[in-house]
Design a protein around this motif. Structure first.
Motif, PDB file in Angstrom:
ATOM      1  N   ALA A   1      26.969   7.668  19.132  1.00 31.30           N
ATOM      2  CA  ALA A   1      26.180   8.705  18.473  1.00 31.30           C
ATOM      3  C   ALA A   1      25.977   9.902  19.397  1.00 31.30           C
ATOM      4  CB  ALA A   1      24.831   8.130  18.051  1.00 31.30           C
ATOM      5  N   ASP A   2      25.904  11.101  18.805  1.00 33.82           N
ATOM      6  CA  ASP A   2      25.759  12.339  19.568  1.00 33.82           C
ATOM      7  C   ASP A   2      24.549  12.401  20.496  1.00 33.82           C
ATOM      8  OD1 ASP A   2      28.104  13.576  18.893  1.00 33.82           O
ATOM      9  OD2 ASP A   2      27.284  14.603  17.152  1.00 33.82           O
ATOM     10  N   PRO A   3      23.389  11.814  20.144  1.00 36.35           N
ATOM     11  CA  PRO A   3      22.243  11.947  21.062  1.00 36.35           C
ATOM     12  C   PRO A   3      22.453  11.288  22.434  1.00 36.35           C
ATOM     13  CG  PRO A   3      21.503  11.232  18.897  1.00 36.35           C
ATOM     14  CD  PRO A   3      22.999  11.183  18.896  1.00 36.35           C
TER      15      PRO A   3
ATOM     16  N   HIS B   1      23.683   2.619  20.496  1.00 36.06           N
ATOM     17  CA  HIS B   1      24.174   3.986  20.279  1.00 36.06           C
ATOM     18  C   HIS B   1      25.541   4.017  19.597  1.00 36.06           C
ATOM     19  CE1 HIS B   1      21.115   6.431  22.275  1.00 36.06           C
ATOM     20  NE2 HIS B   1      20.963   5.396  23.085  1.00 36.06           N
ATOM     21  N   ALA B   2      26.115   2.833  19.369  1.00 37.51           N
ATOM     22  CA  ALA B   2      27.414   2.792  18.703  1.00 37.51           C
ATOM     23  C   ALA B   2      27.253   3.222  17.242  1.00 37.51           C
ATOM     24  CB  ALA B   2      28.000   1.389  18.779  1.00 37.51           C
TER      25      ALA B   2
ATOM     26  N   ASP C   1      29.148   8.821  43.420  1.00 39.14           N
ATOM     27  CA  ASP C   1      29.333  10.048  42.624  1.00 39.14           C
ATOM     28  C   ASP C   1      30.532   9.886  41.691  1.00 39.14           C
ATOM     29  OD1 ASP C   1      27.171  11.324  43.768  1.00 39.14           O
ATOM     30  OD2 ASP C   1      28.379  12.532  45.155  1.00 39.14           O
ATOM     31  N   TRP C   2      31.633   9.370  42.257  1.00 38.84           N
ATOM     32  CA  TRP C   2      32.843   9.172  41.460  1.00 38.84           C
ATOM     33  C   TRP C   2      32.567   8.195  40.311  1.00 38.84           C
ATOM     34  CZ3 TRP C   2      35.459   4.738  40.210  1.00 38.84           C
ATOM     35  CH2 TRP C   2      36.676   4.918  39.522  1.00 38.84           C
ATOM     36  N   LEU C   3      31.889   7.087  40.604  1.00 35.68           N
ATOM     37  CA  LEU C   3      31.649   6.065  39.595  1.00 35.68           C
ATOM     38  C   LEU C   3      30.790   6.612  38.452  1.00 35.68           C
ATOM     39  CD1 LEU C   3      32.175   3.165  38.733  1.00 35.68           C
ATOM     40  CD2 LEU C   3      30.188   2.476  40.111  1.00 35.68           C
ATOM     41  N   ARG C   4      29.721   7.316  38.801  1.00 35.49           N
ATOM     42  CA  ARG C   4      28.879   7.906  37.752  1.00 35.49           C
ATOM     43  C   ARG C   4      29.671   8.903  36.914  1.00 35.49           C
ATOM     44  NH1 ARG C   4      25.327   8.486  42.003  1.00 35.49           N
ATOM     45  NH2 ARG C   4      25.545  10.740  41.914  1.00 35.49           N
ATOM     46  N   THR C   5      30.463   9.736  37.582  1.00 34.29           N
ATOM     47  CA  THR C   5      31.270  10.730  36.869  1.00 34.29           C
ATOM     48  C   THR C   5      32.297  10.058  35.973  1.00 34.29           C
ATOM     49  OG1 THR C   5      30.970  12.324  38.658  1.00 34.29           O
ATOM     50  CG2 THR C   5      32.840  12.694  37.188  1.00 34.29           C
ATOM     51  N   ARG C   6      32.938   9.020  36.478  1.00 35.85           N
ATOM     52  CA  ARG C   6      33.999   8.346  35.709  1.00 35.85           C
ATOM     53  C   ARG C   6      33.419   7.655  34.476  1.00 35.85           C
ATOM     54  NH1 ARG C   6      37.560   8.106  33.019  1.00 35.85           N
ATOM     55  NH2 ARG C   6      39.488   6.915  33.232  1.00 35.85           N
ATOM     56  N   ILE C   7      32.278   6.988  34.631  1.00 37.63           N
ATOM     57  CA  ILE C   7      31.655   6.335  33.488  1.00 37.63           C
ATOM     58  C   ILE C   7      31.173   7.389  32.490  1.00 37.63           C
ATOM     59  CG2 ILE C   7      29.683   4.921  32.741  1.00 37.63           C
ATOM     60  CD1 ILE C   7      30.085   3.299  35.352  1.00 37.63           C
ATOM     61  N   ALA C   8      30.648   8.503  32.990  1.00 36.87           N
ATOM     62  CA  ALA C   8      30.223   9.592  32.098  1.00 36.87           C
ATOM     63  C   ALA C   8      31.410  10.126  31.300  1.00 36.87           C
ATOM     64  CB  ALA C   8      29.569  10.714  32.900  1.00 36.87           C
ATOM     65  N   GLU C   9      32.570  10.224  31.938  1.00 33.45           N
ATOM     66  CA  GLU C   9      33.777  10.681  31.226  1.00 33.45           C
ATOM     67  C   GLU C   9      34.143   9.711  30.106  1.00 33.45           C
ATOM     68  OE1 GLU C   9      35.905  12.855  35.087  1.00 33.45           O
ATOM     69  OE2 GLU C   9      36.646  10.915  34.371  1.00 33.45           O
ATOM     70  N   VAL C  10      34.086   8.424  30.398  1.00 32.80           N
ATOM     71  CA  VAL C  10      34.416   7.414  29.384  1.00 32.80           C
ATOM     72  C   VAL C  10      33.430   7.505  28.217  1.00 32.80           C
ATOM     73  CG1 VAL C  10      34.588   4.929  28.928  1.00 32.80           C
ATOM     74  CG2 VAL C  10      35.558   5.874  31.039  1.00 32.80           C
ATOM     75  N   LEU C  11      32.148   7.644  28.525  1.00 34.88           N
ATOM     76  CA  LEU C  11      31.136   7.760  27.474  1.00 34.88           C
ATOM     77  C   LEU C  11      31.332   9.033  26.659  1.00 34.88           C
ATOM     78  CD1 LEU C  11      28.047   6.531  29.517  1.00 34.88           C
ATOM     79  CD2 LEU C  11      29.130   5.328  27.586  1.00 34.88           C
ATOM     80  N   ALA C  12      31.678  10.124  27.329  1.00 31.64           N
ATOM     81  CA  ALA C  12      31.926  11.388  26.619  1.00 31.64           C
ATOM     82  C   ALA C  12      33.145  11.247  25.704  1.00 31.64           C
ATOM     83  CB  ALA C  12      32.125  12.524  27.621  1.00 31.64           C
ATOM     84  N   GLN C  13      34.160  10.530  26.167  1.00 34.10           N
ATOM     85  CA  GLN C  13      35.334  10.280  25.316  1.00 34.10           C
ATOM     86  C   GLN C  13      34.927   9.476  24.081  1.00 34.10           C
ATOM     87  OE1 GLN C  13      37.961   8.247  28.017  1.00 34.10           O
ATOM     88  NE2 GLN C  13      38.367  10.088  29.227  1.00 34.10           N
ATOM     89  N   GLY C  14      34.065   8.476  24.287  1.00 32.49           N
ATOM     90  CA  GLY C  14      33.589   7.672  23.170  1.00 32.49           C
ATOM     91  C   GLY C  14      32.784   8.495  22.177  1.00 32.49           C
ATOM     92  N   ARG C  15      31.975   9.387  22.694  1.00 34.05           N
ATOM     93  CA  ARG C  15      31.180  10.252  21.814  1.00 34.05           C
ATOM     94  C   ARG C  15      32.082  11.209  21.045  1.00 34.05           C
ATOM     95  NH1 ARG C  15      26.236  13.802  24.109  1.00 34.05           N
ATOM     96  NH2 ARG C  15      27.929  15.247  24.459  1.00 34.05           N
ATOM     97  N   ALA C  16      33.074  11.780  21.746  1.00 32.48           N
ATOM     98  CA  ALA C  16      34.013  12.709  21.098  1.00 32.48           C
ATOM     99  C   ALA C  16      34.851  12.009  20.031  1.00 32.48           C
ATOM    100  CB  ALA C  16      34.926  13.351  22.150  1.00 32.48           C
ATOM    101  N   ALA C  17      35.143  10.731  20.248  1.00 33.45           N
ATOM    102  CA  ALA C  17      35.942   9.967  19.281  1.00 33.45           C
ATOM    103  C   ALA C  17      35.094   9.423  18.130  1.00 33.45           C
ATOM    104  CB  ALA C  17      36.650   8.817  19.996  1.00 33.45           C
ATOM    105  N   GLY C  18      33.790   9.674  18.173  1.00 32.69           N
ATOM    106  CA  GLY C  18      32.909   9.192  17.114  1.00 32.69           C
ATOM    107  C   GLY C  18      32.493   7.748  17.264  1.00 32.69           C
ATOM    108  N   GLU C  19      32.759   7.135  18.429  1.00 33.24           N
ATOM    109  CA  GLU C  19      32.363   5.744  18.676  1.00 33.24           C
ATOM    110  C   GLU C  19      30.882   5.634  19.026  1.00 33.24           C
ATOM    111  OE1 GLU C  19      34.761   4.272  21.888  1.00 33.24           O
ATOM    112  OE2 GLU C  19      36.558   5.212  21.077  1.00 33.24           O
TER     113      GLU C  19
END
Length: 196
Positions: free
Chosen positions: A139-141, A185-186, A119-137
């Protein structure tokens, strides 16, 4: 290393090698170089010792993952570092292998640290991906939660494929494949900055 630590470390190794049923108190004592009295002085029995060992393994997995996932840099770069870090691929994931142990999975207390770790690993990777999306790295989809589940599933499946083939090559191919999907998706800006 004190007696309790030797017992925990020996149990961790044996669980990874033999599973719960194959990890007898006698095998633990022999590997740790301690007598029966010492074992039961520190732990109530095999289940208590196994729980301590599983928790230790889970904590170590989280700390090692966080070393890459929490590092500075672009999201895909951090996930790439996590997926490509050095591993003993043919031995499998010490936490992931516990999911294949019916005795661990049937015991809610022993299963809990395994479940919490994934659970932690999935959540942590999701956070990193969300940070990448928020930073414009990225794509939004891109769905960070679903993509994180995919990354973890590919990693664990890669271990299984490697063990089945007795070769690390399928693991590397699985990692290459999921990183290729992330690269798709980059954003153009991220792609040009990472290739130039």
């Amino acid at each position: 290393m004190d007696t309790a630590e030797r017992l925990i470390e020996s149990t961790r190794e044996l669980l990874w090698e033999r599973g719960y049923v194959g990890t007898s108190p006698r095998a633990i004592q022999q590997r740790a170089g301690v007598g029966q009295g010492s074992m039961y002085h520190h732990f109530g029995g095999k289940p208590d010792l196994a729980l301590a060992a599983i928790r230790r393994t889970a904590e170590e997995l989280r700390a090692r993952a966080e070393a890459q996932l929490g590092a500075p840099g672009p999201a895909v770069g951090r996930i790439t570092a996590y997926l490509r870090r050095e591993r003993d691929v043919l031995r499998g994931c010490p936490v992931g292998r516990l999911t294949q142990d019916p005795d661990v999975m049937a015991n809610p207390t022993l299963r809990r640290p395994v479940e919490e770790t994934f659970d932690w690993l999935r959540t942590r990777i999701a956070e990193v991906l969300a940070q990448g999306r928020a930073a414009g790295e990225l794509a939004d989809p891109l769905d960070p939660v679903a993509t994180a589940a995919t990354v973890v599933a590919v990693l664990q499946g890669g271990y299984v494929l490697a063990r089945a083939a007795d070769s690390a090559e399928p693991f590397g191919q699985a990692v290459d494949g999921v990183l290729g999907l992330l690269a798709a998706h980059a954003t153009t800006t991220t792609t040009s900055s990472t290739t130039g």
